[in-house]
Scaffold this active site. Structure first.
Site, mmCIF file in Angstrom:
data_model
loop_
_atom_site.group_PDB
_atom_site.id
_atom_site.type_symbol
_atom_site.label_atom_id
_atom_site.label_comp_id
_atom_site.label_asym_id
_atom_site.label_seq_id
_atom_site.Cartn_x
_atom_site.Cartn_y
_atom_site.Cartn_z
ATOM 1 N N THR A 144 46.581 26.270 47.644
ATOM 2 C CA THR A 144 47.393 25.434 48.546
ATOM 3 C C THR A 144 46.642 25.142 49.848
ATOM 4 O O THR A 144 47.030 24.258 50.601
ATOM 5 C CB THR A 144 48.748 26.092 48.857
ATOM 6 O OG1 THR A 144 48.505 27.437 49.247
ATOM 7 C CG2 THR A 144 49.665 26.060 47.668
ATOM 8 N N HIS A 154 37.487 34.714 38.673
ATOM 9 C CA HIS A 154 36.816 33.439 38.368
ATOM 10 C C HIS A 154 35.338 33.738 38.137
ATOM 11 O O HIS A 154 34.582 33.953 39.083
ATOM 12 C CB HIS A 154 36.988 32.479 39.554
ATOM 13 C CG HIS A 154 36.520 31.081 39.279
ATOM 14 N ND1 HIS A 154 36.598 30.079 40.211
ATOM 15 C CD2 HIS A 154 35.970 30.512 38.177
ATOM 16 C CE1 HIS A 154 36.122 28.948 39.709
ATOM 17 N NE2 HIS A 154 35.734 29.198 38.476
ATOM 18 N N ASP A 155 34.908 33.770 36.875
ATOM 19 C CA ASP A 155 33.512 34.079 36.549
ATOM 20 C C ASP A 155 33.276 33.619 35.108
ATOM 21 O O ASP A 155 34.148 32.962 34.519
ATOM 22 C CB ASP A 155 33.271 35.591 36.718
ATOM 23 C CG ASP A 155 31.807 35.940 37.027
ATOM 24 O OD1 ASP A 155 30.904 35.296 36.434
ATOM 25 O OD2 ASP A 155 31.564 36.845 37.837
ATOM 26 N N ILE A 156 32.143 33.958 34.524
ATOM 27 C CA ILE A 156 31.919 33.590 33.128
ATOM 28 C C ILE A 156 32.899 34.380 32.244
ATOM 29 O O ILE A 156 33.364 35.460 32.635
ATOM 30 C CB ILE A 156 30.460 33.851 32.689
ATOM 31 C CG1 ILE A 156 30.089 35.324 32.849
ATOM 32 C CG2 ILE A 156 29.491 32.953 33.457
ATOM 33 C CD1 ILE A 156 28.750 35.695 32.217
ATOM 34 N N PRO A 157 33.244 33.848 31.080
ATOM 35 C CA PRO A 157 34.274 34.495 30.252
ATOM 36 C C PRO A 157 34.013 35.980 29.978
ATOM 37 O O PRO A 157 34.938 36.809 30.055
ATOM 38 C CB PRO A 157 34.244 33.673 28.954
ATOM 39 C CG PRO A 157 33.820 32.304 29.411
ATOM 40 C CD PRO A 157 32.818 32.546 30.519
ATOM 41 N N ASP A 212 46.485 40.817 42.739
ATOM 42 C CA ASP A 212 46.151 39.409 42.982
ATOM 43 C C ASP A 212 44.664 39.287 43.333
ATOM 44 O O ASP A 212 44.317 39.147 44.503
ATOM 45 C CB ASP A 212 47.061 38.911 44.118
ATOM 46 C CG ASP A 212 46.904 37.424 44.412
ATOM 47 O OD1 ASP A 212 46.368 36.701 43.558
ATOM 48 O OD2 ASP A 212 47.330 37.004 45.504
ATOM 49 N N LEU A 213 43.812 39.351 42.315
ATOM 50 C CA LEU A 213 42.356 39.316 42.558
ATOM 51 C C LEU A 213 41.740 37.960 42.230
ATOM 52 O O LEU A 213 40.544 37.766 42.403
ATOM 53 C CB LEU A 213 41.659 40.421 41.735
ATOM 54 C CG LEU A 213 42.130 41.848 42.047
ATOM 55 C CD1 LEU A 213 41.379 42.865 41.181
ATOM 56 C CD2 LEU A 213 41.938 42.181 43.521
ATOM 57 N N LYS A 214 42.520 37.045 41.709
ATOM 58 C CA LYS A 214 42.067 35.667 41.439
ATOM 59 C C LYS A 214 40.695 35.622 40.773
ATOM 60 O O LYS A 214 39.724 35.093 41.325
ATOM 61 C CB LYS A 214 42.076 34.842 42.732
ATOM 62 C CG LYS A 214 43.457 34.741 43.370
ATOM 63 C CD LYS A 214 43.470 33.778 44.533
ATOM 64 C CE LYS A 214 44.861 33.563 45.102
ATOM 65 N NZ LYS A 214 45.420 34.737 45.796
ATOM 66 N N ARG A 216 54.766 38.725 55.291
ATOM 67 C CA ARG A 216 55.053 39.059 56.688
ATOM 68 C C ARG A 216 56.519 39.045 57.100
ATOM 69 O O ARG A 216 56.896 39.864 57.947
ATOM 70 C CB ARG A 216 54.192 38.182 57.601
ATOM 71 C CG ARG A 216 52.719 38.584 57.513
ATOM 72 C CD ARG A 216 51.793 37.510 58.017
ATOM 73 N NE ARG A 216 51.800 36.356 57.116
ATOM 74 C CZ ARG A 216 51.109 35.239 57.332
ATOM 75 N NH1 ARG A 216 50.372 35.133 58.418
ATOM 76 N NH2 ARG A 216 51.155 34.248 56.465
ATOM 77 N N LYS A 228 52.667 43.530 45.944
ATOM 78 C CA LYS A 228 51.440 42.777 45.627
ATOM 79 C C LYS A 228 50.260 43.369 46.384
ATOM 80 O O LYS A 228 50.323 43.549 47.594
ATOM 81 C CB LYS A 228 51.597 41.303 46.000
ATOM 82 C CG LYS A 228 50.332 40.487 45.708
ATOM 83 C CD LYS A 228 50.594 38.993 45.817
ATOM 84 C CE LYS A 228 50.261 38.406 47.162
ATOM 85 N NZ LYS A 228 48.823 38.257 47.424
ATOM 86 N N ASP A 261 49.691 43.179 52.713
ATOM 87 C CA ASP A 261 48.379 42.750 53.207
ATOM 88 C C ASP A 261 48.042 43.521 54.483
ATOM 89 O O ASP A 261 48.195 42.998 55.592
ATOM 90 C CB ASP A 261 48.395 41.233 53.476
ATOM 91 C CG ASP A 261 48.644 40.425 52.197
ATOM 92 O OD1 ASP A 261 48.057 40.768 51.144
ATOM 93 O OD2 ASP A 261 49.417 39.450 52.240
ATOM 94 N N ARG A 321 59.952 31.556 53.157
ATOM 95 C CA ARG A 321 60.397 32.024 54.477
ATOM 96 C C ARG A 321 61.917 31.980 54.556
ATOM 97 O O ARG A 321 62.508 30.913 54.343
ATOM 98 C CB ARG A 321 59.838 31.122 55.595
ATOM 99 C CG ARG A 321 58.339 31.267 55.827
ATOM 100 C CD ARG A 321 58.026 32.626 56.446
ATOM 101 N NE ARG A 321 56.607 32.869 56.636
ATOM 102 C CZ ARG A 321 55.791 33.433 55.730
ATOM 103 N NH1 ARG A 321 56.246 33.798 54.551
ATOM 104 N NH2 ARG A 321 54.530 33.646 56.011
#
Ligand code: C5P
Length: 239
Positions: A125, A67-70, A63-65, A216, A36, A15, A186
């Protein structure tokens, strides 16, 4: 656990910006198996960053998560898989048809019968019960996570992202073949940063995680390779 297994089951979250990302990739090459790429790095650098990591021999978790219409998610999953990424994320809240579309997308991008795997984020989370109530969900976060995990599996999704606290339950719910990927890990003595419900790497794996995501504690260490190898040693010693 064998040392090679330990290396294969750790995913280092990169990141940061491109220059530091490539520096870390060069340093970790030959030590780590997985890196990642999250939204920040991908939106800045595009598919080229996945290619840079793959050229150095890494498997890539993109890791783009989604979430939209199919229809959109099918196309996005196909394009994301064509970058060469090995693992992708979608949001379970997109519901069954969207998750099935993501599976179709990665199948369309399959090379020699091998396709990218897709895992679902159930409940972020960062969301507590008050946040769930804000969006009209009156059940507990745990109930919602169970419902979405089962729906993901029923729609051809390969597993879930969850906290180490939920790993044992998800493993029981989804069976031994599912991917159960846990951030919030951790090593003993490491700074928590903004993570709260953490577990050590060996606790997370002992509870049923197939892979752990560590950012990290490795990328922010003075010697990232030594920090990575210390976690490998912890896994080998304890499991
Ligand atoms: O640096 P750290 O080890 O906290 O990095 C964890 C990585 O896992 C980050 O890339 C973060 O975005 C991701 N993540 C998380 N918690 C979630 C889902 C993803 O920390 N619930």
């Amino acid at each position: 656990m064998l040392e090679t297994d330990a290396r294969d089951r750790m995913i280092v979250a990169i990141d940061c910006g491109r220059e530091r990302a490539l520096e870390l990739a060069d340093a970790l090459s030959g030590h780590a198996t997985w890196l990642k790429v999250g939204m920040t790095l991908f939106y800045a650098e595009g598919p080229a960053i996945v290619d840079e990591f793959r050229k150095r021999g890494f498997k890539v978790f993109l890791d783009l998560k989604l979430h939209d219409i199919p229809h959109q998610v099918r196309g996005a999953a196909e394009a994301a898989a064509r970058t060469g990424a090995d693992l992708l994320t979608i949001h379970g809240l997109g519901a069954g048809a969207m998750m099935a579309a993501a599976r179709e997308g990665v199948e369309a991008a399959a090379v020699d019968g091998g396709r990218a795997k897709v895992i679902a984020v159930t409940v972020l989370t960062s969301m507590d019960e008050e946040a769930l109530a804000q969006i009209g969900l009156t059940c507990s976060a745990a109930e919602e996570a169970d419902r979405l995990a089962a729906l993901a599996q029923a729609n051809g999704i390969d597993g879930v992202v969850c906290s180490p606290q939920e790993a044992a339950h998800m493993r029981e719910l989804l069976g031994e073949d599912a991917l159960v990927v846990t951030p919030g890990v951790r090593p003993v003595g490491a700074a928590l940063g903004d993570q709260s419900r953490v577990a050590t790497p060996s606790e997370a794996i002992a509870r049923g995680a197939s892979h752990i995501v560590v950012g990290r504690p490795v990328t922010g260490a003075n010697d990232p390779v030594a920090a990575f190898d210390a976690i490998v040693a912890e896994l080998v010693e304890n499991l």
